[in-house]
Write a protein that holds these residues in place. Sequence first.
Motif, PDB file in Angstrom:
ATOM      1  N   ARG A   3       0.858  -1.178   0.000  1.00 56.49           N
ATOM      2  CA  ARG A   3       0.000   0.000   0.000  1.00 56.49           C
ATOM      3  C   ARG A   3       0.897   1.231   0.000  1.00 56.49           C
ATOM      4  NH1 ARG A   3      -4.417  -0.430   4.556  1.00 56.49           N
ATOM      5  NH2 ARG A   3      -4.800   1.619   3.709  1.00 56.49           N
ATOM      6  N   TYR A   6       1.640   7.109   3.256  1.00 58.13           N
ATOM      7  CA  TYR A   6       1.319   8.523   3.382  1.00 58.13           C
ATOM      8  C   TYR A   6       0.901   8.769   4.828  1.00 58.13           C
ATOM      9  CZ  TYR A   6      -3.425   6.689   2.624  1.00 58.13           C
ATOM     10  OH  TYR A   6      -4.589   5.966   2.704  1.00 58.13           O
ATOM     11  N   ASP A  21     -13.645   8.590  -1.311  1.00 55.07           N
ATOM     12  CA  ASP A  21     -12.550   8.113  -2.143  1.00 55.07           C
ATOM     13  C   ASP A  21     -11.553   9.245  -2.336  1.00 55.07           C
ATOM     14  OD1 ASP A  21     -13.597   5.545  -2.549  1.00 55.07           O
ATOM     15  OD2 ASP A  21     -14.789   6.222  -4.258  1.00 55.07           O
ATOM     16  N   PHE A  22     -10.278   8.943  -2.137  1.00 58.01           N
ATOM     17  CA  PHE A  22      -9.240   9.943  -2.344  1.00 58.01           C
ATOM     18  C   PHE A  22      -7.972   9.257  -2.824  1.00 58.01           C
ATOM     19  CE2 PHE A  22      -8.691   8.501   2.010  1.00 58.01           C
ATOM     20  CZ  PHE A  22      -7.307   8.383   2.143  1.00 58.01           C
ATOM     21  N   ARG A  23      -7.134  10.035  -3.487  1.00 60.56           N
ATOM     22  CA  ARG A  23      -5.808   9.568  -3.908  1.00 60.56           C
ATOM     23  C   ARG A  23      -4.766  10.451  -3.242  1.00 60.56           C
ATOM     24  NH1 ARG A  23      -5.389   9.719 -10.110  1.00 60.56           N
ATOM     25  NH2 ARG A  23      -3.237   9.417  -9.485  1.00 60.56           N
ATOM     26  N   PHE A  25      -1.019  12.056  -2.388  1.00 61.46           N
ATOM     27  CA  PHE A  25       0.223  12.408  -3.084  1.00 61.46           C
ATOM     28  C   PHE A  25       1.155  13.127  -2.110  1.00 61.46           C
ATOM     29  CE2 PHE A  25      -3.000  12.301  -6.373  1.00 61.46           C
ATOM     30  CZ  PHE A  25      -2.380  11.597  -7.391  1.00 61.46           C
ATOM     31  N   THR A 128     -11.932  16.732 -10.771  1.00 59.64           N
ATOM     32  CA  THR A 128     -11.312  16.425  -9.486  1.00 59.64           C
ATOM     33  C   THR A 128     -10.467  17.630  -9.070  1.00 59.64           C
ATOM     34  OG1 THR A 128      -9.301  15.417 -10.419  1.00 59.64           O
ATOM     35  CG2 THR A 128     -11.152  13.927  -9.906  1.00 59.64           C
ATOM     36  N   TYR A 130      -7.172  18.914  -6.190  1.00 63.10           N
ATOM     37  CA  TYR A 130      -6.107  18.558  -5.265  1.00 63.10           C
ATOM     38  C   TYR A 130      -6.211  19.516  -4.091  1.00 63.10           C
ATOM     39  CZ  TYR A 130      -4.133  15.962  -9.167  1.00 63.10           C
ATOM     40  OH  TYR A 130      -3.947  15.083 -10.210  1.00 63.10           O
ATOM     41  N   VAL A 140      -4.302  15.525  -1.329  1.00 58.21           N
ATOM     42  CA  VAL A 140      -5.185  14.448  -1.772  1.00 58.21           C
ATOM     43  C   VAL A 140      -6.003  14.924  -2.964  1.00 58.21           C
ATOM     44  CG1 VAL A 140      -5.332  13.250   0.452  1.00 58.21           C
ATOM     45  CG2 VAL A 140      -6.981  15.045  -0.070  1.00 58.21           C
ATOM     46  N   GLU A 141      -6.278  13.995  -3.853  1.00 58.84           N
ATOM     47  CA  GLU A 141      -7.151  14.276  -4.987  1.00 58.84           C
ATOM     48  C   GLU A 141      -8.531  13.731  -4.644  1.00 58.84           C
ATOM     49  OE1 GLU A 141      -7.249  13.685  -9.840  1.00 58.84           O
ATOM     50  OE2 GLU A 141      -6.178  12.219  -8.628  1.00 58.84           O
TER      51      GLU A 141
END
Length: 163
Positions: A3, A6, A21-23, A25, A128, A130, A140-141
């Motif tokens: 995983r 972060y 839901d987030f991505r 970075f 989306t 950031y 996070v996106e």
Amino acid sequence: MNRPRYPITPAIRFLRAKQVDFRPFIYTYTDRGGAQQAAKELKTTEHRVVKTLVMETQGRSPLLVLMHGDLSVSTRKLACVIGTKSILPVRPDRALACTGYQVGGISPFGIRQEMPVYVQATILDLKTIYINGGKRGFIVEVDPGVLLKTLSAIPVSVAFLPQ
């Protein structure tokens, strides 16, 4: 399967609790680099990087303003919209006390003190965005609709292009 690593900040705990839901970075934080630095490292536009600004009314009531990274807030327009005499940015120590986050790492998610959140309406038109994840150099996106659903953000039109 590994995983991604972060930080688990109050913002991340908030997003997880709300099942958002987030991505995540990680990027290299530099003092005064702001949205420009984040956009450059994420290979996106400053317009998609959202700044979280802590401000207060003349009565010292704190509020958050979410603004495109390439635009500024017209405090005069914002004061008019929310029906107060004036709006001013807060000092870094007050921002930390209100949000629990250091300037440069302020997220609107998981803040220490409940306060109104105002979002530049055009942010909601993006696919989306950031936005800070609660730590300097961490972003996070997310879908911008999350701002309305989880923060009850109030859309406003108070942006201007800085000179």
